[in-house]
Design a protein around this motif. Structure first.
Motif, mmCIF file in Angstrom:
data_model
loop_
_atom_site.group_PDB
_atom_site.id
_atom_site.type_symbol
_atom_site.label_atom_id
_atom_site.label_comp_id
_atom_site.label_asym_id
_atom_site.label_seq_id
_atom_site.Cartn_x
_atom_site.Cartn_y
_atom_site.Cartn_z
ATOM 1 N N ARG A 64 0.816 -1.228 0.000
ATOM 2 C CA ARG A 64 0.000 0.000 0.000
ATOM 3 C C ARG A 64 0.843 1.268 0.000
ATOM 4 N N THR A 65 2.086 1.188 0.463
ATOM 5 C CA THR A 65 2.944 2.361 0.513
ATOM 6 C C THR A 65 3.603 2.579 -0.830
ATOM 7 N N LYS A 66 3.553 3.802 -1.312
ATOM 8 C CA LYS A 66 4.244 4.173 -2.535
ATOM 9 C C LYS A 66 5.497 4.937 -2.137
ATOM 10 N N CYS A 67 6.577 4.681 -2.833
ATOM 11 C CA CYS A 67 7.841 5.339 -2.542
ATOM 12 C C CYS A 67 7.967 6.566 -3.431
ATOM 13 N N GLU A 68 7.750 7.741 -2.870
ATOM 14 C CA GLU A 68 7.773 8.989 -3.639
ATOM 15 C C GLU A 68 9.184 9.406 -4.052
#
Length: 154
Positions: free
Chosen positions: A104-108
């Motif tokens: 669920r976490t996106k790495c910006e």
């Protein structure tokens, strides 16, 4: 005999208070201030102050506090994306996969693809705030640098 029982009960009560006090002191010894909300820490953690629970077992998806390697007095908070032995992939768009499954976490902050296996006694911690210090910049975080888990709802 009655006096002996009374004395023993007093000693037991005092000892229980001392042990309980140490337990509470250890559990609430640390606090961290969350400066801004980011998607990896929502919805449990908004801007504010949170207790850090030390000595708790760390699992994937836990929000943790870790010390920076060069500055052990400086702490950061992030979400554990992967545990030791897990394969982490981050593509050029910042999409994160753990053992082939989307996370669920996106790495910006990711600009080049990364793929590796988290080493033993380490965790991979991410936050999706651009420019924030996490495992993309530091690499896997050794468990000895993890201060503890954030306690939600404080």
């Amino acid at each position: 005999m009655h006096e002996l029982v009374r004395t023993i009960l007093i000693y037991v009560a005092v000892l229980a208070l001392i042990v309980g006090g140490f337990y509470l002191f250890k559990q609430n010894r640390y606090k961290i201030q969350m400066e801004a909300t980011d998607r990896s820490m929502s919805p449990e953690y908004q801007t504010g102050s949170y207790n850090v629970i030390t000595g708790a077992a760390i699992q994937a998806d836990d929000a943790v506090v870790f010390a920076l390697p060069e500055k052990p007095d400086e702490w950061r908070a992030g979400r554990v994306v992967a545990m030791a032995g897990a394969r982490v992939e981050i593509d050029e768009k910042g999409l994160v996969k753990v053992n082939g499954a989307a996370h669920r976490t996106k790495c910006e902050s990711q600009i080049r693809p990364v793929e590796f296996v988290v080493p033993a006694a380490c965790v991979f911690v991410l936050t999706d705030q651009p420019g924030y210090i996490d495992s993309v910049k530091l690499g896997p975080i050794p468990l000895y640098q993890v201060i503890g888990k954030l306690k939600p709802g404080v």
